[in-house]
Design a protein around this motif. Structure first.
Motif, PDB file in Angstrom:
ATOM      1  N   UNK A  46       0.833  -1.193   0.000  1.00  0.00           N
ATOM      2  CA  UNK A  46       0.000   0.000   0.000  1.00  0.00           C
ATOM      3  C   UNK A  46       0.870   1.246   0.000  1.00  0.00           C
ATOM      4  N   UNK A  47       0.228   2.386   0.037  1.00  0.00           N
ATOM      5  CA  UNK A  47       0.972   3.647   0.015  1.00  0.00           C
ATOM      6  C   UNK A  47       1.925   3.721   1.206  1.00  0.00           C
ATOM      7  N   UNK A  48       3.125   4.182   0.940  1.00  0.00           N
ATOM      8  CA  UNK A  48       4.105   4.279   2.011  1.00  0.00           C
ATOM      9  C   UNK A  48       4.759   2.940   2.279  1.00  0.00           C
ATOM     10  N   UNK A  49       5.466   2.838   3.379  1.00  0.00           N
ATOM     11  CA  UNK A  49       6.206   1.602   3.690  1.00  0.00           C
ATOM     12  C   UNK A  49       5.319   0.537   4.318  1.00  0.00           C
ATOM     13  N   UNK A  50       4.279   0.141   3.630  1.00  0.00           N
ATOM     14  CA  UNK A  50       3.369  -0.891   4.142  1.00  0.00           C
ATOM     15  C   UNK A  50       3.426  -2.085   3.191  1.00  0.00           C
ATOM     16  N   UNK A  51       4.121  -3.149   3.561  1.00  0.00           N
ATOM     17  CA  UNK A  51       4.260  -4.313   2.680  1.00  0.00           C
ATOM     18  C   UNK A  51       2.994  -5.145   2.662  1.00  0.00           C
ATOM     19  N   UNK A  52       2.872  -6.115   1.771  1.00  0.00           N
ATOM     20  CA  UNK A  52       1.745  -7.053   1.813  1.00  0.00           C
ATOM     21  C   UNK A  52       1.722  -7.784   3.154  1.00  0.00           C
ATOM     22  N   UNK A  53       0.532  -8.207   3.548  1.00  0.00           N
ATOM     23  CA  UNK A  53       0.390  -8.932   4.803  1.00  0.00           C
ATOM     24  C   UNK A  53      -0.015  -8.073   5.976  1.00  0.00           C
ATOM     25  N   UNK A  54      -0.234  -6.770   5.743  1.00  0.00           N
ATOM     26  CA  UNK A  54      -0.682  -5.888   6.816  1.00  0.00           C
ATOM     27  C   UNK A  54      -2.186  -6.016   6.996  1.00  0.00           C
ATOM     28  N   UNK A  55      -2.717  -5.636   8.167  1.00  0.00           N
ATOM     29  CA  UNK A  55      -4.164  -5.773   8.408  1.00  0.00           C
ATOM     30  C   UNK A  55      -4.979  -5.064   7.336  1.00  0.00           C
ATOM     31  N   UNK A  56      -5.989  -5.745   6.839  1.00  0.00           N
ATOM     32  CA  UNK A  56      -6.858  -5.165   5.823  1.00  0.00           C
ATOM     33  C   UNK A  56      -7.802  -4.158   6.472  1.00  0.00           C
ATOM     34  N   UNK A  57      -7.997  -3.028   5.809  1.00  0.00           N
ATOM     35  CA  UNK A  57      -8.876  -1.979   6.311  1.00  0.00           C
ATOM     36  C   UNK A  57     -10.288  -2.169   5.750  1.00  0.00           C
ATOM     37  N   UNK A  58     -11.322  -1.719   6.473  1.00  0.00           N
ATOM     38  CA  UNK A  58     -12.693  -1.886   5.975  1.00  0.00           C
ATOM     39  C   UNK A  58     -12.902  -1.305   4.581  1.00  0.00           C
ATOM     40  N   UNK A  59     -12.280  -0.160   4.300  1.00  0.00           N
ATOM     41  CA  UNK A  59     -12.466   0.431   2.973  1.00  0.00           C
ATOM     42  C   UNK A  59     -11.866  -0.473   1.894  1.00  0.00           C
TER      43      UNK A  59
END
Length: 315
Positions: free
Chosen positions: A243-256
């Motif tokens: 996702x945007x910024x330093x967020x790799x795959x596998x991070x918590x999914x957001x409701x949006x």
């Protein structure tokens, strides 16, 4: 002093400020609903009167029932448009949802969710069958996002959780028993008739047709979070791309993000299965499951519903 004995005004600010995943709109809505309940129970809008109310006082079944009655009758409305004295079911549901959040955050037994059996939009009788067909179709596609949505449908069918609730489910809530998959949920009174109630928690069985989707997703999820090198967020639903910024795959999914993924998977499933009509949004699917699948037993009291309950749908 435990959470239920704490004064609401002493714990509410820290609870609202302490949840980084809570949107600003949700934070304002929960503050509005809890403060409205405090004012109603105290019978005054003064801080001195409201400061005496504890969490246990606010969660008392009689107090919650009176608060819901006042909401439905329009007593709590500040503005009274001509020809509309009562609040909408969505407003009442938001008030009860905020009380349930406060109960969870303080370790207090939650009041039952508000169940208005007259939905905001008509629910097709075949919505549960459409969810089942979509889950089975998406499971066969061997695709990260299709598999995640298929697992989401299976979990939603078992729990009736909203988008936020689905995104906060944790992997340790998934248990296996005699070849079945079950999801450990906070106890509710009354509990959905499909659940297996306990003292403080209940087990929501995943339908047999959704077990394969959930198993496939757990395998995919494990491979995705492996790149985090031990920093598994433990949430059941995780992102599949950076996702945007330093967020790799596998991070918590957001409701949006879950809502956008639902829209894409709905198009894929309806393209693959001619004539299939999935619920348009995730929240529409949630309402369909709550109304047609997870009908509480015994029937809710008349104060919570003015319409007859729809029949439950078999697994």
């Amino acid at each position: 002093m435990n959470g239920s004995e704490s004064r609401v005004l002493s714990v509410l600010p820290d609870l609202l400020a302490g949840e980084s995943r809570m949107s600003e709109a949700t934070r304002r809505q929960r503050e509005w609903a809890v403060m409205g309940a405090l004012e109603f129970l105290a019978g005054s809008s003064t801080m001195r009167a409201m400061a005496r109310i504890s969490v246990a006082d606010l969660m008392d079944p009689d107090a919650v029932d009176a608060y819901v009655r006042a909401s439905q009758s329009g007593t709590l409305r500040v503005r009274r448009p001509t020809g509309k004295a009562s609040e909408s079911p969505r407003s009442t549901a938001a008030r009860v949802s905020a009380l349930r959040w406060l109960a969870r955050a303080t370790g207090t037994r939650q009041p039952p969710p508000f169940a208005d059996w007259t939905p905001l939009a008509p629910i097709p009788d075949d919505a549960p069958a459409a969810l089942r067909t979509a889950c089975q179709a998406l499971t066969t596609m061997n695709n990260f996002y299709a598999t995640r949505t298929a697992a989401t449908i299976a979990v939603l069918y078992a729990t009736g959780a909203s988008g936020y609730g689905l995104c906060t489910l944790r992997t340790e809530q998934i248990v296996s028993e005699h070849g079945r998959r079950l999801i450990r949920m906070p106890a509710q009174d009354p509990a959905p008739h499909r659940w297996e109630p306990g003292d403080d928690t209940a087990l929501a069985p995943v339908p047999a047709w959704g077990t394969a989707a959930l198993d496939d997703w757990l395998v995919l999820r494990a491979g995705t979070v492996a790149c985090l090198q031990g920093s598994d967020p433990r949430t059941l639903l995780v992102s599949g791309r950076a996702n945007a910024g330093p967020r790799p795959p596998g991070m918590p999914l957001q409701p949006r993000g879950l809502g956008r993924s639902w829209a894409r998977s709905r198009y894929v499933a309806e393209t693959a299965v001619p004539g299939l009509a999935m619920p348009f949004t995730l929240e529409a699917a949630c309402r369909a499951v709550r109304a047609l699948v997870l009908t509480p037993e015994p029937p809710l009291p008349a104060s919570r519903s003015s319409a007859a309950q729809p029949a439950a749908v078999p697994a």
